[in-house]
Design a protein around this motif. Structure first.
Motif, PDB file in Angstrom:
ATOM      1  N   LEU A   1      34.004  50.343  29.677  1.00 23.36           N
ATOM      2  CA  LEU A   1      34.223  48.927  29.985  1.00 23.36           C
ATOM      3  C   LEU A   1      34.382  48.146  28.690  1.00 23.36           C
ATOM      4  CD1 LEU A   1      34.159  46.620  32.167  1.00 23.36           C
ATOM      5  CD2 LEU A   1      31.696  46.488  31.770  1.00 23.36           C
ATOM      6  N   PHE A   2      35.310  47.171  28.705  1.00 26.99           N
ATOM      7  CA  PHE A   2      35.513  46.262  27.575  1.00 26.99           C
ATOM      8  C   PHE A   2      35.339  44.824  28.085  1.00 26.99           C
ATOM      9  CE2 PHE A   2      38.003  50.049  26.744  1.00 26.99           C
ATOM     10  CZ  PHE A   2      37.768  50.330  25.405  1.00 26.99           C
ATOM     11  N   LEU A   3      34.603  44.006  27.329  1.00 29.39           N
ATOM     12  CA  LEU A   3      34.365  42.608  27.688  1.00 29.39           C
ATOM     13  C   LEU A   3      34.751  41.713  26.516  1.00 29.39           C
ATOM     14  CD1 LEU A   3      30.802  42.955  29.309  1.00 29.39           C
ATOM     15  CD2 LEU A   3      33.018  42.992  30.478  1.00 29.39           C
ATOM     16  N   SER A   4      35.714  40.812  26.740  1.00 34.75           N
ATOM     17  CA  SER A   4      36.127  39.862  25.705  1.00 34.75           C
ATOM     18  C   SER A   4      35.512  38.509  26.011  1.00 34.75           C
ATOM     19  CB  SER A   4      37.649  39.749  25.655  1.00 34.75           C
ATOM     20  OG  SER A   4      38.053  38.855  24.631  1.00 34.75           O
ATOM     21  N   ASN A   5      34.857  37.925  25.001  1.00 35.99           N
ATOM     22  CA  ASN A   5      33.981  36.795  25.289  1.00 35.99           C
ATOM     23  C   ASN A   5      34.373  35.462  24.703  1.00 35.99           C
ATOM     24  OD1 ASN A   5      31.335  36.589  26.808  1.00 35.99           O
ATOM     25  ND2 ASN A   5      31.340  38.723  26.172  1.00 35.99           N
ATOM     26  N   SER A   6      35.511  35.334  24.087  1.00 34.36           N
ATOM     27  CA  SER A   6      35.886  34.012  23.585  1.00 34.36           C
ATOM     28  C   SER A   6      37.392  33.915  23.456  1.00 34.36           C
ATOM     29  CB  SER A   6      35.236  33.731  22.217  1.00 34.36           C
ATOM     30  OG  SER A   6      35.936  34.380  21.181  1.00 34.36           O
ATOM     31  N   THR A   7      37.898  32.689  23.459  1.00 33.95           N
ATOM     32  CA  THR A   7      39.338  32.474  23.306  1.00 33.95           C
ATOM     33  C   THR A   7      39.830  33.007  21.971  1.00 33.95           C
ATOM     34  OG1 THR A   7      38.908  30.245  22.445  1.00 33.95           O
ATOM     35  CG2 THR A   7      39.331  30.447  24.794  1.00 33.95           C
ATOM     36  N   ASP A   8      38.964  33.005  20.944  1.00 36.23           N
ATOM     37  CA  ASP A   8      39.359  33.512  19.630  1.00 36.23           C
ATOM     38  C   ASP A   8      39.482  35.028  19.627  1.00 36.23           C
ATOM     39  OD1 ASP A   8      39.490  31.056  18.038  1.00 36.23           O
ATOM     40  OD2 ASP A   8      37.359  30.903  18.450  1.00 36.23           O
ATOM     41  N   CYS A   9      38.802  35.690  20.555  1.00 32.12           N
ATOM     42  CA  CYS A   9      38.936  37.137  20.686  1.00 32.12           C
ATOM     43  C   CYS A   9      40.097  37.507  21.605  1.00 32.12           C
ATOM     44  CB  CYS A   9      37.652  37.745  21.252  1.00 32.12           C
ATOM     45  SG  CYS A   9      36.222  37.678  20.155  1.00 32.12           S
ATOM     46  N   ASP A  10      40.325  36.685  22.627  1.00 30.85           N
ATOM     47  CA  ASP A  10      41.277  37.044  23.683  1.00 30.85           C
ATOM     48  C   ASP A  10      42.677  37.342  23.159  1.00 30.85           C
ATOM     49  OD1 ASP A  10      39.216  36.633  25.448  1.00 30.85           O
ATOM     50  OD2 ASP A  10      39.942  34.695  26.173  1.00 30.85           O
ATOM     51  N   THR A  11      43.158  36.513  22.229  1.00 27.94           N
ATOM     52  CA  THR A  11      44.531  36.701  21.742  1.00 27.94           C
ATOM     53  C   THR A  11      44.693  38.042  21.030  1.00 27.94           C
ATOM     54  OG1 THR A  11      43.917  35.389  19.791  1.00 27.94           O
ATOM     55  CG2 THR A  11      45.105  34.262  21.544  1.00 27.94           C
ATOM     56  N   VAL A  12      43.641  38.504  20.377  1.00 30.76           N
ATOM     57  CA  VAL A  12      43.700  39.795  19.703  1.00 30.76           C
ATOM     58  C   VAL A  12      43.520  40.932  20.709  1.00 30.76           C
ATOM     59  CG1 VAL A  12      42.712  41.242  17.882  1.00 30.76           C
ATOM     60  CG2 VAL A  12      42.762  38.751  17.603  1.00 30.76           C
ATOM     61  N   VAL A  13      42.489  40.838  21.523  1.00 30.99           N
ATOM     62  CA  VAL A  13      42.163  41.901  22.474  1.00 30.99           C
ATOM     63  C   VAL A  13      43.295  42.118  23.476  1.00 30.99           C
ATOM     64  CG1 VAL A  13      40.536  42.620  24.286  1.00 30.99           C
ATOM     65  CG2 VAL A  13      39.682  41.487  22.228  1.00 30.99           C
ATOM     66  N   SER A  14      43.967  41.032  23.869  1.00 31.64           N
ATOM     67  CA  SER A  14      45.006  41.129  24.907  1.00 31.64           C
ATOM     68  C   SER A  14      46.172  42.015  24.499  1.00 31.64           C
ATOM     69  CB  SER A  14      45.524  39.732  25.272  1.00 31.64           C
ATOM     70  OG  SER A  14      46.153  39.125  24.157  1.00 31.64           O
ATOM     71  N   GLY A  15      46.374  42.221  23.201  1.00 32.94           N
ATOM     72  CA  GLY A  15      47.468  43.066  22.733  1.00 32.94           C
ATOM     73  C   GLY A  15      47.070  44.501  22.462  1.00 32.94           C
ATOM     74  N   CYS A  16      45.838  44.866  22.850  1.00 34.14           N
ATOM     75  CA  CYS A  16      45.331  46.207  22.524  1.00 34.14           C
ATOM     76  C   CYS A  16      45.330  47.173  23.710  1.00 34.14           C
ATOM     77  CB  CYS A  16      43.923  46.100  21.953  1.00 34.14           C
ATOM     78  SG  CYS A  16      43.842  45.223  20.378  1.00 34.14           S
ATOM     79  N   ASN A  17      45.574  46.668  24.915  1.00 32.81           N
ATOM     80  CA  ASN A  17      45.660  47.512  26.114  1.00 32.81           C
ATOM     81  C   ASN A  17      44.395  48.317  26.389  1.00 32.81           C
ATOM     82  OD1 ASN A  17      48.410  46.745  26.634  1.00 32.81           O
ATOM     83  ND2 ASN A  17      49.042  48.145  25.012  1.00 32.81           N
ATOM     84  N   PHE A  18      43.235  47.714  26.091  1.00 33.06           N
ATOM     85  CA  PHE A  18      41.977  48.367  26.453  1.00 33.06           C
ATOM     86  C   PHE A  18      41.827  48.346  27.982  1.00 33.06           C
ATOM     87  CE2 PHE A  18      40.604  46.474  22.212  1.00 33.06           C
ATOM     88  CZ  PHE A  18      40.817  47.659  21.514  1.00 33.06           C
ATOM     89  N   ASP A  19      41.234  49.416  28.551  1.00 38.88           N
ATOM     90  CA  ASP A  19      41.124  49.498  30.008  1.00 38.88           C
ATOM     91  C   ASP A  19      39.869  50.277  30.404  1.00 38.88           C
ATOM     92  OD1 ASP A  19      42.262  49.137  32.687  1.00 38.88           O
ATOM     93  OD2 ASP A  19      42.531  51.314  32.645  1.00 38.88           O
ATOM     94  N   PRO A  20      39.089  49.716  31.364  1.00 39.25           N
ATOM     95  CA  PRO A  20      39.232  48.402  32.005  1.00 39.25           C
ATOM     96  C   PRO A  20      38.682  47.297  31.091  1.00 39.25           C
ATOM     97  CG  PRO A  20      37.313  49.503  32.893  1.00 39.25           C
ATOM     98  CD  PRO A  20      37.957  50.471  31.929  1.00 39.25           C
ATOM     99  N   CYS A  21      39.407  46.195  31.020  1.00 42.95           N
ATOM    100  CA  CYS A  21      39.006  45.085  30.152  1.00 42.95           C
ATOM    101  C   CYS A  21      38.933  43.801  30.968  1.00 42.95           C
ATOM    102  CB  CYS A  21      39.999  44.922  29.008  1.00 42.95           C
ATOM    103  SG  CYS A  21      39.502  43.705  27.770  1.00 42.95           S
ATOM    104  N   TYR A  22      37.838  43.074  30.801  1.00 45.40           N
ATOM    105  CA  TYR A  22      37.634  41.802  31.494  1.00 45.40           C
ATOM    106  C   TYR A  22      37.487  40.679  30.464  1.00 45.40           C
ATOM    107  CZ  TYR A  22      36.978  44.361  35.841  1.00 45.40           C
ATOM    108  OH  TYR A  22      37.177  45.149  36.933  1.00 45.40           O
ATOM    109  N   TYR A  23      38.105  39.562  30.776  1.00 46.48           N
ATOM    110  CA  TYR A  23      38.119  38.405  29.877  1.00 46.48           C
ATOM    111  C   TYR A  23      37.288  37.285  30.501  1.00 46.48           C
ATOM    112  CZ  TYR A  23      42.020  40.834  27.686  1.00 46.48           C
ATOM    113  OH  TYR A  23      42.805  41.777  27.043  1.00 46.48           O
ATOM    114  N   PHE A  24      36.291  36.817  29.760  1.00 49.34           N
ATOM    115  CA  PHE A  24      35.428  35.754  30.266  1.00 49.34           C
ATOM    116  C   PHE A  24      36.048  34.388  29.991  1.00 49.34           C
ATOM    117  CE2 PHE A  24      32.521  39.206  30.377  1.00 49.34           C
ATOM    118  CZ  PHE A  24      31.611  38.886  31.364  1.00 49.34           C
TER     119      PHE A  24
END
Length: 358
Positions: free
Chosen positions: A88-111
């Motif tokens: 499981l991958f959890l992204s916890n801030s807008t500053d992380c989201d833009t980076v994490v979103s291009g990495c194709n981690f799975d399953p990934c949830y964005y808070f």
């Protein structure tokens, strides 16, 4: 045991970071193998104990977005090569989201900790550059699995046409209730001996300190107001504008705000909007009543039943002052509050673990 990666931007004192660190701690305590990937090794909060921490960048600003994504992927892959794949991958801030979103981690949830629509409107009013910067971060959520921290935000996002999210669900922020109540008992010589009210929050337009100070001016016989904020000098400058600078106390960042909250007569919130309202729940856990604006979203999911009478219209200093005075005169009983059971960290940890199987 599940292996869980949590992405956190830094350790600076704000609600989003506090939630990410609490997530890491409660999942580790629940017997999971938690890895915290921190983008910047800086800030106010101490790193969580017993959690494996990886610092991703030496200087993130020097890298283009694609380079940031590649470096984050390499960091995660190196950990997986040495100790197995993440569940499981959890992204916890807008500053992380833009980076994490291009990495194709799975399953990934964005808070989504914020009222996204309200933030975009606020930034648009500030100007096109501010709006564009916020829009770039918001776009990272398109077609993603999203977890909101209140039912109100979940409902808003489900009706947001451009988002086209893969999934949207609400999971309340976790609170380590026993730990909060234990810390609330700590002694601190800085805490005033006289009665005081309290407000906790960053100095941003969203928090509407102008409304808060206007309300304070309308209740001259009320106790002084303690502000635990990241920019005490700015708070004092604004308070002077409304002639209440002598009625506020600004001790600066506090590693243990609960000792302050527990000794306050009242918590005041004047926000235009919230994602959830961490300090409202924390105040109730500490046994301190709350008067808050009935803003989108969160406060009306926390202050329910008889406590709903302590919600007041937004941008109305008179209503805020009158409700605060009434609450000071006759504080409500704070026993068997429904929301406290719903945000207990052990309950929320299980909800996070269940994400591995969705």
């Amino acid at each position: 045991m599940k292996k869980i990666a949590i992405f956190c931007h830094n350790f600076y004192a704000n609600g989003t970071v506090k939630v990410a660190l609490t997530q890491a701690e409660i999942l580790q305590e629940a017997g999971q193998d938690v890895h915290l990937f921190v983008f910047k090794q800086e800030g106010d909060f101490p790193p969580p104990q017993n959690v494996t921490i990886h610092y991703v960048y030496k200087n993130q600003k020097e890298l283009k977005l694609k380079e940031q994504q590649q470096q984050l992927k390499r960091c995660v892959e190196a950990v997986e090569d040495s100790s197995g794949k993440f569940d499981l991958f959890l992204s916890n801030s807008t500053d992380c989201d833009t980076v994490v979103s291009g990495c194709n981690f799975d399953p990934c949830y964005y808070f989504c900790h914020c009222a996204l629509k309200q933030e975009l409107i606020m930034e648009l009013k500030r100007g096109p550059i501010h709006f564009y910067r916020r829009w770039i971060k918001a776009k990272a959520l398109i077609k993603k699995n999203i977890i909101t921290v209140s039912e109100g935000i979940a409902d808003e996002l489900k009706n947001t046409g451009w988002l086209k999210a893969k999934s949207i669900q609400a999971i309340y922020n976790p609170f380590r209730i026993e730990d909060i109540r234990h810390k609330a008992l700590a002694e601190n010589d800085e805490i005033p001996n006289e009665p005081f009210m309290i407000h906790i929050g960053r100095i941003t337009r969203q928090k509407r300190l102008d409304i808060l100070f206007q309300a304070l001016a309308l209740m001259p016989s009320a106790p002084k107001l303690v502000l635990l904020t990241n920019r005490p000098e700015r708070a004092r400058k604004l308070a002077k504008k409304y002639n209440v600078e002598k009625r506020i106390i600004t001790p600066g960042f506090q590693s243990n705000p609960y000792a302050w909250i527990a000794r306050a007569e009242l918590m005041l919130l004047s926000s235009d909007f919230e994602g959830f309202g961490l300090v409202i729940a924390e105040s109730l856990i500490c046994g301190t009543p709350v008067v808050s604006t009935d803003c989108p979203y969160g406060p009306n999911e926390i202050l329910t039943g008889e406590l709903a009478s302590y919600l007041v219209p937004r941008r109305n200093p008179k209503a805020l002052a009158e409700c605060a005075v009434a609450c000071l005169a006759a504080p409500p009983q704070l026993e068997n509050i429904d929301i406290i059971k719903k945000v207990d960290s052990r309950h929320i940890a299980q909800k996070y673990i269940e994400l591995c199987h969705q």
